[in-house]
Design a protein around this motif. Structure first.
Motif, PDB file in Angstrom:
ATOM      1  N   PHE A  10      14.553   0.262 -31.513  1.00  0.00           N
ATOM      2  CA  PHE A  10      13.831   0.044 -30.254  1.00  0.00           C
ATOM      3  C   PHE A  10      14.969   0.626 -28.908  1.00  0.00           C
ATOM      4  O   PHE A  10      14.481   0.941 -27.993  1.00  0.00           O
ATOM      5  CB  PHE A  10      13.624  -1.616 -30.036  1.00  0.00           C
ATOM      6  CG  PHE A  10      13.343  -1.941 -28.742  1.00  0.00           C
ATOM      7  CD1 PHE A  10      11.913  -1.661 -28.533  1.00  0.00           C
ATOM      8  CD2 PHE A  10      14.133  -2.599 -27.850  1.00  0.00           C
ATOM      9  CE1 PHE A  10      11.555  -2.240 -27.076  1.00  0.00           C
ATOM     10  CE2 PHE A  10      13.786  -3.316 -26.741  1.00  0.00           C
ATOM     11  CZ  PHE A  10      12.214  -2.839 -26.310  1.00  0.00           C
ATOM     12  N   TYR A  61       5.602  -0.327 -26.549  1.00  0.00           N
ATOM     13  CA  TYR A  61       6.195  -0.452 -28.043  1.00  0.00           C
ATOM     14  C   TYR A  61       5.550  -1.402 -28.917  1.00  0.00           C
ATOM     15  O   TYR A  61       5.606  -2.795 -28.532  1.00  0.00           O
ATOM     16  CB  TYR A  61       7.782  -0.481 -27.706  1.00  0.00           C
ATOM     17  CG  TYR A  61       8.464  -0.290 -28.778  1.00  0.00           C
ATOM     18  CD1 TYR A  61       9.040   0.869 -29.126  1.00  0.00           C
ATOM     19  CD2 TYR A  61       8.647  -1.474 -29.813  1.00  0.00           C
ATOM     20  CE1 TYR A  61       9.641   1.087 -30.239  1.00  0.00           C
ATOM     21  CE2 TYR A  61       9.577  -1.080 -31.052  1.00  0.00           C
ATOM     22  CZ  TYR A  61       9.789   0.300 -31.229  1.00  0.00           C
ATOM     23  OH  TYR A  61      10.672   0.447 -32.344  1.00  0.00           O
ATOM     24  N   TYR A  63       5.772  -3.775 -32.334  1.00  0.00           N
ATOM     25  CA  TYR A  63       6.558  -4.331 -33.457  1.00  0.00           C
ATOM     26  C   TYR A  63       6.130  -5.435 -34.111  1.00  0.00           C
ATOM     27  O   TYR A  63       4.896  -5.648 -33.756  1.00  0.00           O
ATOM     28  CB  TYR A  63       7.933  -4.860 -32.510  1.00  0.00           C
ATOM     29  CG  TYR A  63       7.665  -6.039 -31.473  1.00  0.00           C
ATOM     30  CD1 TYR A  63       7.708  -7.125 -31.773  1.00  0.00           C
ATOM     31  CD2 TYR A  63       7.463  -5.617 -30.158  1.00  0.00           C
ATOM     32  CE1 TYR A  63       7.309  -8.237 -30.788  1.00  0.00           C
ATOM     33  CE2 TYR A  63       7.269  -6.487 -29.247  1.00  0.00           C
ATOM     34  CZ  TYR A  63       7.162  -7.723 -29.654  1.00  0.00           C
ATOM     35  OH  TYR A  63       6.822  -9.042 -28.656  1.00  0.00           O
ATOM     36  N   ASP A  64       6.717  -5.913 -35.214  1.00  0.00           N
ATOM     37  CA  ASP A  64       6.227  -6.598 -35.831  1.00  0.00           C
ATOM     38  C   ASP A  64       6.975  -8.159 -35.577  1.00  0.00           C
ATOM     39  O   ASP A  64       8.123  -8.264 -35.315  1.00  0.00           O
ATOM     40  CB  ASP A  64       6.493  -6.320 -37.413  1.00  0.00           C
ATOM     41  CG  ASP A  64       5.369  -5.242 -37.657  1.00  0.00           C
ATOM     42  OD1 ASP A  64       4.348  -5.414 -37.494  1.00  0.00           O
ATOM     43  OD2 ASP A  64       5.936  -4.178 -38.472  1.00  0.00           O
ATOM     44  N   PHE A  92      11.612  -4.104 -34.950  1.00  0.00           N
ATOM     45  CA  PHE A  92      11.160  -3.238 -34.144  1.00  0.00           C
ATOM     46  C   PHE A  92      11.112  -1.799 -34.982  1.00  0.00           C
ATOM     47  O   PHE A  92      11.508  -1.590 -36.294  1.00  0.00           O
ATOM     48  CB  PHE A  92      12.315  -2.775 -33.118  1.00  0.00           C
ATOM     49  CG  PHE A  92      12.382  -4.021 -32.169  1.00  0.00           C
ATOM     50  CD1 PHE A  92      11.554  -4.075 -31.261  1.00  0.00           C
ATOM     51  CD2 PHE A  92      13.370  -4.802 -32.154  1.00  0.00           C
ATOM     52  CE1 PHE A  92      11.560  -5.235 -30.307  1.00  0.00           C
ATOM     53  CE2 PHE A  92      13.670  -5.867 -31.302  1.00  0.00           C
ATOM     54  CZ  PHE A  92      12.676  -5.901 -30.311  1.00  0.00           C
TER      55      PHE A  92
END
Length: 92
Positions: A10, A61, A63-64, A92
């Motif tokens: 990230f 961005y 992410y999970d 990230f």
């Protein structure tokens, strides 16, 4: 509790897109923005505003998110949340 994984990935994305002085960046503030955006929208998506980006456009961005709780102690995530006994893991 909040946990961040793959933060290096990230940070590399942020550095590539951020037009400001990366060395003086307040990472605690950036991560607070990530957490607050998730709490507000429920999405696993961070958006750098156009004012801060090199391109002059918003940069996003994905992410999970994983929620970790003791499944032997609680019957569901909701129950663990009620007791405040869970981790939110940003990957990230």
């Amino acid at each position: 509790m909040t946990v961040f994984k793959n933060l290096k990935k990230f940070k590399a994305w942020y550095k590539a897109n951020y037009k400001g002085n990366f060395k003086n960046l307040n990472w605690d503030a950036v991560l607070d923005e990530v957490v607050e955006a998730h709490r507000t929208t429920g999405d696993a998506y961070y958006e750098m505003c156009s004012f801060d980006s090199k391109s002059g456009n918003p940069e996003g961005y994905d992410y999970d998110i994983v929620y970790n709780y003791d499944q032997k102690e609680y019957s569901s995530l909701e129950e663990a949340i009620d007791y405040g006994d869970f981790e939110t893991i940003f990957i990230f």
